[in-house]
Design a protein around this motif. Structure first.
Motif, short mmCIF file in Angstrom:
data_model
loop_
_atom_site.label_atom_id
_atom_site.label_comp_id
_atom_site.label_asym_id
_atom_site.label_seq_id
_atom_site.Cartn_x
_atom_site.Cartn_y
_atom_site.Cartn_z
N ASN A 18 14.80 70.50 54.83
CA ASN A 18 14.53 69.35 53.76
C ASN A 18 14.57 69.71 52.37
OD1 ASN A 18 13.64 66.60 53.19
ND2 ASN A 18 11.48 67.39 52.94
N VAL A 19 15.58 70.37 52.15
CA VAL A 19 15.85 70.91 50.59
C VAL A 19 17.30 70.91 50.47
CG1 VAL A 19 14.09 72.88 50.74
CG2 VAL A 19 16.45 73.18 51.62
N SER A 20 17.63 70.95 49.23
CA SER A 20 19.07 71.07 48.59
C SER A 20 19.92 71.90 49.17
CB SER A 20 19.18 70.81 47.14
OG SER A 20 18.90 71.71 46.37
N THR A 21 21.27 71.82 49.20
CA THR A 21 22.14 72.61 49.45
C THR A 21 22.06 73.90 48.44
OG1 THR A 21 23.76 71.57 48.33
CG2 THR A 21 23.80 71.30 50.81
N ALA A 22 21.95 73.33 47.05
CA ALA A 22 21.54 74.49 46.16
C ALA A 22 20.44 75.60 46.35
CB ALA A 22 21.59 73.94 44.80
N THR A 23 19.54 75.13 46.86
CA THR A 23 18.22 75.62 47.29
C THR A 23 18.71 76.73 48.63
OG1 THR A 23 16.77 74.07 46.57
CG2 THR A 23 15.83 75.57 48.07
N VAL A 24 19.20 76.21 49.48
CA VAL A 24 19.73 76.92 50.58
C VAL A 24 20.66 78.20 49.98
CG1 VAL A 24 21.23 77.33 52.71
CG2 VAL A 24 19.70 75.12 52.24
N SER A 25 21.51 77.89 48.97
CA SER A 25 22.27 78.81 48.42
C SER A 25 21.38 79.89 47.85
CB SER A 25 23.40 78.29 47.68
OG SER A 25 24.18 79.18 47.05
N THR A 38 9.57 78.50 51.01
CA THR A 38 10.75 77.67 51.07
C THR A 38 11.81 78.69 51.84
OG1 THR A 38 10.56 76.53 48.89
CG2 THR A 38 13.03 77.06 49.81
N ARG A 39 11.76 79.91 51.65
CA ARG A 39 12.58 80.99 52.21
C ARG A 39 12.24 80.87 53.72
NH1 ARG A 39 10.63 84.71 48.15
NH2 ARG A 39 9.75 85.95 49.75
N VAL A 42 13.87 77.65 55.23
CA VAL A 42 15.50 77.92 55.29
C VAL A 42 15.97 78.93 56.45
CG1 VAL A 42 17.66 79.00 54.23
CG2 VAL A 42 15.97 77.41 52.76
N SER A 43 15.00 80.12 56.54
CA SER A 43 15.21 80.90 57.60
C SER A 43 15.05 80.28 59.08
CB SER A 43 14.30 82.29 57.57
OG SER A 43 14.66 82.88 56.41
N GLU A 44 14.16 79.64 59.08
CA GLU A 44 14.02 78.92 60.44
C GLU A 44 15.12 77.81 60.65
OE1 GLU A 44 12.14 77.43 63.94
OE2 GLU A 44 12.10 79.15 62.82
N ALA A 45 15.49 77.03 59.52
CA ALA A 45 16.68 76.02 59.59
C ALA A 45 17.71 76.77 60.09
CB ALA A 45 16.87 75.37 58.67
N PRO A 109 6.59 92.20 56.23
CA PRO A 109 7.85 93.03 56.19
C PRO A 109 9.25 92.46 56.84
CG PRO A 109 5.84 94.33 56.85
CD PRO A 109 5.54 92.95 56.87
N VAL A 110 9.26 91.97 58.01
CA VAL A 110 10.32 91.35 58.45
C VAL A 110 10.91 90.27 57.81
CG1 VAL A 110 11.37 90.38 60.72
CG2 VAL A 110 9.53 92.02 61.01
N ARG A 111 10.18 89.55 57.20
CA ARG A 111 10.66 88.39 56.29
C ARG A 111 11.36 88.81 55.02
NH1 ARG A 111 11.34 83.39 57.87
NH2 ARG A 111 9.22 83.23 58.51
N ARG A 112 10.89 89.84 54.57
CA ARG A 112 11.51 90.79 53.48
C ARG A 112 12.78 91.21 53.73
NH1 ARG A 112 9.45 95.40 49.43
NH2 ARG A 112 10.80 94.78 47.55
N LEU A 113 13.01 91.99 55.10
CA LEU A 113 14.38 92.60 55.50
C LEU A 113 15.25 91.38 55.66
CD1 LEU A 113 12.87 95.19 57.85
CD2 LEU A 113 13.56 95.44 55.32
N GLN A 114 14.92 90.17 56.25
CA GLN A 114 15.80 89.07 56.48
C GLN A 114 16.17 88.70 55.31
OE1 GLN A 114 13.08 86.62 58.57
NE2 GLN A 114 13.46 87.29 60.57
N ASP A 115 15.37 88.58 54.07
CA ASP A 115 15.75 88.19 52.90
C ASP A 115 16.96 89.15 52.39
OD1 ASP A 115 14.06 86.00 53.06
OD2 ASP A 115 12.51 87.00 51.67
N TYR A 116 16.51 90.19 52.43
CA TYR A 116 17.81 91.32 51.84
C TYR A 116 19.14 90.98 52.59
CZ TYR A 116 14.82 94.35 48.96
OH TYR A 116 14.41 95.02 48.03
#
Length: 349
Positions: A18-25, A38-39, A42-45, A109-116
């Motif tokens: 439920n976000v824009s493609t720009a937000t996913v990018s 939001t992160r 997006v990760s769950e999606a 911590p795991v979420r942070r690593l996923q973001d990287y």
């Protein structure tokens, strides 16, 4: 007729989250620019839709980013300094850069690593710690993350990850036997952090050396600690409150040993005249403390170099058919001025 499943797209991820493609990018390329909530959406999606980054683009990224991510429990700990230096030297020699993630600052911590990994900033992960959830780490090795991962310093049992570490239990045995060989029979242990695998291994080594020599491990001579100077200083107060005290202490690391010696000095206890102390790690300060600290020297530079070498080999598909690597390096006993024979009136039987 066989139904062809549509390959998930970034639009599918955006609709699910439920976000824009720009937000996913942005969440993928610059996660710091979007909120944590939001992160997470997006990760769950991405997980639910099965969306993966374009594999051709991913292959291109792996040839151009050429960066490894090193995650460590606490960047303030001086133990990691020479390991990080060795990792960076090895990475640089093979044309890779290095990013450092300080996990003590991360709420998840795991979420942070996923973001990287999703932001394309690194190709592989070198984890200097074993306290993270093994299921979450295994998930990092699967799509959409697909992260090559190597552990160093601490092992996660039955994880299947490549690991480079040192002989903690055997080294602790040698440290304790050094005190026994000097004639000490009343020996205590300054513990490491509760539930930490390294602390458990060093306690196991201490216990084995004591039992093998027919000596009792007294529970009131096991001093609570957490690898930090302050915990060693606090342990000195507990030591002073004892009616009967050990003549020697094996500390789980150098920092706690130094804190312990500092606390004893406040009470007029002189090392090694009144007590012998052995540390673990051989930090840069160990030979320059008063007295110079007897300790177990971990080959930290070699550990860092070999861990980086292993990870980069994975990234470059060197020997792709090999199984799990488990490399255990030996530590050395470095005898200095903080250990000596016990005073005759304290030696015991």
């Amino acid at each position: 007729m066989t139904e062809l499943r549509k390959t998930p797209t970034i639009q599918d991820v955006a609709r699910f989250a439920n976000v824009s493609t720009a937000t996913v990018s942005r969440a993928l390329s610059s996660p710091d620019r979007v909120s944590e909530a939001t992160r997470a959406r997006v990760s769950e999606a991405i997980r639910v839709t099965g969306y993966t980054l374009n594999q051709a683009a991913r292959s291109l990224r792996q040839r151009t980013a050429r960066t490894i991510l090193v995650a460590l429990p606490d960047i303030r700990n001086p133990f990691f300094s020479s390991i990080l230096d060795a990792i960076e030297r090895e990475a640089t020699s093979r044309g890779y850069g290095m990013l450092v993630a300080n996990l003590s600052l991360a709420h998840e911590p795991v979420r942070r690593l996923q973001d990287y990994m999703l932001s394309n900033r690194a190709d592989g992960l070198l984890l200097l710690g074993g306290s993270m959830d093994v299921a979450a780490l295994r998930a990092l090795s699967l799509a959409p993350y697909s992260v090559p991962l190597v552990l160093a310093c601490e092992e996660i049992s039955n994880s299947g990850f490549h690991v480079v570490l040192t002989d903690n239990q055997q080294a602790a045995e040698r440290a304790t036997n050094h005190l026994i060989d000097l004639g000490h029979r009343h020996i205590g242990h300054l513990l490491g952090a509760e539930h930490n695998v390294v602390a458990r291994e060093r306690l196991a080594g201490f216990t084995k050396a004591m039992h093998d020599n027919g000596l009792n491990v007294r529970q009131n001579w096991l001093f609570r600690g957490n690898f930090e100077i302050e915990s060693g200083y606090a342990a000195a107060a507990h030591f002073m409150a004892l009616e009967e005290r050990p003549t020697a202490i094996f500390a789980a690391n150098d920092e706690s040993a130094i804190g312990f010696l500092s606390g004893l000095r406040q009470h007029g206890i002189v090392c090694p005249r009144d007590i012998s102390v052995v540390g673990f790690d051989d930090l840069g300060v160990a030979p320059h403390y008063t007295p110079p600290l007897t300790t177990m020297r971990q080959p930290r530079e070699m550990m860092g170099r070999m861990a980086a070498e292993t990870l980069i080999d994975l990234l470059e598909d060197v020997d792709p058919g090999r199984g799990q690597l488990r490399m255990v390096l030996n530590s050395d006993l470095i005898v200095r001025g903080s250990t000596a024979h016990p005073r005759k009136e304290n030696a015991g039987s």
